[in-house]
Write an enzyme that holds these catalytic residues in place. Sequence first.
Site, PDB file in Angstrom:
ATOM      1  N   HIS A 121     -26.586  44.965  39.577  1.00 35.62           N
ATOM      2  CA  HIS A 121     -25.872  45.264  38.335  1.00 35.62           C
ATOM      3  C   HIS A 121     -24.626  44.376  38.275  1.00 35.62           C
ATOM      4  O   HIS A 121     -23.863  44.306  39.241  1.00 35.62           O
ATOM      5  CB  HIS A 121     -25.506  46.737  38.270  1.00 35.62           C
ATOM      6  CG  HIS A 121     -26.697  47.634  38.188  1.00 35.62           C
ATOM      7  ND1 HIS A 121     -26.840  48.783  38.949  1.00 35.62           N
ATOM      8  CD2 HIS A 121     -27.825  47.532  37.443  1.00 35.62           C
ATOM      9  CE1 HIS A 121     -27.993  49.355  38.661  1.00 35.62           C
ATOM     10  NE2 HIS A 121     -28.615  48.617  37.745  1.00 35.62           N
ATOM     11  N   GLU A 136     -21.100  45.524  39.444  1.00 37.23           N
ATOM     12  CA  GLU A 136     -20.996  46.087  40.801  1.00 37.23           C
ATOM     13  C   GLU A 136     -20.944  44.919  41.791  1.00 37.23           C
ATOM     14  O   GLU A 136     -21.940  44.561  42.408  1.00 37.23           O
ATOM     15  CB  GLU A 136     -22.174  47.017  41.082  1.00 37.23           C
ATOM     16  CG  GLU A 136     -22.223  48.220  40.138  1.00 37.23           C
ATOM     17  CD  GLU A 136     -23.521  49.000  40.221  1.00 37.23           C
ATOM     18  OE1 GLU A 136     -24.274  48.803  41.194  1.00 37.23           O
ATOM     19  OE2 GLU A 136     -23.793  49.807  39.298  1.00 37.23           O
ATOM     20  N   ASN A 152     -32.652  46.973  37.383  1.00 38.06           N
ATOM     21  CA  ASN A 152     -33.181  48.054  38.211  1.00 38.06           C
ATOM     22  C   ASN A 152     -34.010  49.041  37.391  1.00 38.06           C
ATOM     23  O   ASN A 152     -34.224  50.183  37.808  1.00 38.06           O
ATOM     24  CB  ASN A 152     -32.048  48.803  38.920  1.00 38.06           C
ATOM     25  CG  ASN A 152     -32.529  49.518  40.168  1.00 38.06           C
ATOM     26  OD1 ASN A 152     -33.443  49.046  40.852  1.00 38.06           O
ATOM     27  ND2 ASN A 152     -31.936  50.653  40.484  1.00 38.06           N
ATOM     28  N   ARG A 153     -34.454  48.631  36.218  1.00 36.59           N
ATOM     29  CA  ARG A 153     -35.426  49.387  35.406  1.00 36.59           C
ATOM     30  C   ARG A 153     -36.538  48.471  34.932  1.00 36.59           C
ATOM     31  O   ARG A 153     -37.339  48.863  34.090  1.00 36.59           O
ATOM     32  CB  ARG A 153     -34.759  49.990  34.157  1.00 36.59           C
ATOM     33  CG  ARG A 153     -33.546  50.840  34.419  1.00 36.59           C
ATOM     34  CD  ARG A 153     -33.882  52.127  35.172  1.00 36.59           C
ATOM     35  NE  ARG A 153     -32.679  52.924  35.317  1.00 36.59           N
ATOM     36  CZ  ARG A 153     -31.728  52.700  36.221  1.00 36.59           C
ATOM     37  NH1 ARG A 153     -31.874  51.668  37.067  1.00 36.59           N
ATOM     38  NH2 ARG A 153     -30.669  53.471  36.309  1.00 36.59           N
ATOM     39  N   HIS A 187     -25.132  48.515  45.867  1.00 39.86           N
ATOM     40  CA  HIS A 187     -24.647  48.945  44.559  1.00 39.86           C
ATOM     41  C   HIS A 187     -23.240  49.515  44.699  1.00 39.86           C
ATOM     42  O   HIS A 187     -22.656  49.533  45.790  1.00 39.86           O
ATOM     43  CB  HIS A 187     -25.582  49.997  43.969  1.00 39.86           C
ATOM     44  CG  HIS A 187     -26.946  49.486  43.629  1.00 39.86           C
ATOM     45  ND1 HIS A 187     -27.364  49.271  42.338  1.00 39.86           N
ATOM     46  CD2 HIS A 187     -27.994  49.141  44.425  1.00 39.86           C
ATOM     47  CE1 HIS A 187     -28.608  48.814  42.347  1.00 39.86           C
ATOM     48  NE2 HIS A 187     -29.012  48.723  43.597  1.00 39.86           N
ATOM     49  N   TYR A 239     -30.992  61.881  40.644  1.00 40.36           N
ATOM     50  CA  TYR A 239     -31.395  61.818  39.245  1.00 40.36           C
ATOM     51  C   TYR A 239     -32.502  60.783  39.156  1.00 40.36           C
ATOM     52  O   TYR A 239     -32.402  59.688  39.704  1.00 40.36           O
ATOM     53  CB  TYR A 239     -30.231  61.486  38.306  1.00 40.36           C
ATOM     54  CG  TYR A 239     -29.536  60.178  38.566  1.00 40.36           C
ATOM     55  CD1 TYR A 239     -29.850  59.037  37.841  1.00 40.36           C
ATOM     56  CD2 TYR A 239     -28.543  60.091  39.543  1.00 40.36           C
ATOM     57  CE1 TYR A 239     -29.196  57.834  38.076  1.00 40.36           C
ATOM     58  CE2 TYR A 239     -27.885  58.901  39.783  1.00 40.36           C
ATOM     59  CZ  TYR A 239     -28.215  57.769  39.049  1.00 40.36           C
ATOM     60  OH  TYR A 239     -27.567  56.591  39.290  1.00 40.36           O
ATOM     61  N   GLU A 287     -25.188  52.784  47.970  1.00 37.70           N
ATOM     62  CA  GLU A 287     -24.000  52.875  47.110  1.00 37.70           C
ATOM     63  C   GLU A 287     -22.776  52.797  48.026  1.00 37.70           C
ATOM     64  O   GLU A 287     -22.561  53.674  48.867  1.00 37.70           O
ATOM     65  CB  GLU A 287     -24.009  54.187  46.335  1.00 37.70           C
ATOM     66  CG  GLU A 287     -25.292  54.438  45.546  1.00 37.70           C
ATOM     67  CD  GLU A 287     -25.352  53.642  44.257  1.00 37.70           C
ATOM     68  OE1 GLU A 287     -24.352  52.956  43.941  1.00 37.70           O
ATOM     69  OE2 GLU A 287     -26.389  53.694  43.568  1.00 37.70           O
TER      70      GLU A 287
END
Length: 507
Positions: free
Chosen positions: A135, A138, A202-203, A242, A302, A324
């Site tokens: 991302h 990030e 990441n999608r 991330h 999630y 993360e």
Amino acid sequence: MENVRKPIINSYLVLLSLCFCASFHHTAAKGGLFTSLRSDSLDDRYAGSGRHLFQEKQLSKEEHFRRLNKLAEGYMSNADLEKAIKAFNRRCNSISRIYSIGESVLGVPLWVIEISDKPGKDEPEPSFKYIGNVHGDEPVGRELLLLLANWLCDNYMKDPLASSFFLANLIVDNIHLHILPSLNPDGYQSRKRGNANDVDLNRDFPDQFFHMNDDLSMRQPETKAIMSWLTKIHFTASATLHGGALVANYPWDGSEDEKKHYYACPDDKTFRYMASVYSNSHHNMSRSKEFPGGITNGAQWYPIYGGMQDWNYIHGGCFELTLELSDDKWPHASEIPDLWEYNKMSMLNLVASLVKTGIHGRIFSSNQGRPLPASIAINGINYTIKAGDAFADYHRLLTPGDKYEVIATMPGYKSKSTSIVLGEEASTVDFILDPVVTASDDLLPRGCDCSYDSKKLKLLTGEQSKFLLIFVFISLFLCFLMKRRAILSFVRQKQGAGAGPKRPVGV
């Protein structure tokens, strides 16, 4: 019923608008609100679950960009990053090489550093990859990955009395480590989450539960580069770096029913072990109050869909974690040295775990001794890995302290299995597979080896060929003498019988 729905819908829209205006500084990293339009319906409802999404002051896009530009002071630009990668390679060219796996939408090369005692060469060793800056907003990962590369260079074969010497040597001598500091240089440049096409990378991968991203022409060039990369290198494990939380996330990232709950993959126990290796080596990740032990199952946190982590495990045979590293997505540059110290041992120990535990070995054919790219399965775990094509080496990550039945299979060969108790150290398990005997094979004499052996043929063209030629010449000469003698004897018999006048005979 409509009157009941309207207040709920209005409240939901207000919540979304607040989330949209909130600073990215605390936005959910794995899920996020600025995702590909193709996946909004599946994961935006969970975006930011368990995260700090609000700030006292809401920022406009212009204010947000100015703020991130200010925070970016002290971070490497894309040009700085490329210079740093090339400078590292010049300084440590004996144990590294650099290469590009492709380009971003705007044509920025996606540079990779490979670190190994034999960079660029095939070896029967496991490969690990680190990917940063998936991302664009990030950026911590791209900084830490350059620090990791330089740490290995500084400590390899240096002070044998230092503990860092052994860890650096273990990694460089036994593993091929590939480091991609920035997958999304375009997003970094514009200080936004998605790439230049506003797609969340990441999608953008094919999903196991929903038919999304199946059209190759619709995938982003950065996504295509990753997928092509995995067809060329057989990675055993990997991790993406991330920001926005402090936790080690493991598969599955999504659930089949789209609900937020624990959804385990076949290697759930091994993934929890890998995530714990990272968390327990970290300065404070394992002490998280939000995530027990500093680890989490992605779907329980999630759900997301089209993620890189699940795709790696399903299609690449690669065990991947999503790490993360900081509650702040874009911390001040002055915090980078502390973040490096907090994450250094975690990053090193995760890579080293590839050879410090699990089972490793090679697979051969019993009749010719050649390597077989067979498959390795574990009884009770619905997941197989494939041995390498060149050396038929395999590297199977497993949780220490358990008993496993390991099974090797290959078309045309009889399967073999063995049971092992895996301790804290790695175990070596080689297999020699016997070919399946068919009815036509039974017609051949026992012990008949009809295989072609080029090495044996080369012996006949060397020193022994001289003796063979002499033998053939003598044999032909003897045959000639015997034939001549037989003809002379026949002629004498004819002459003795008075058959006409004598004449010379030419033989």
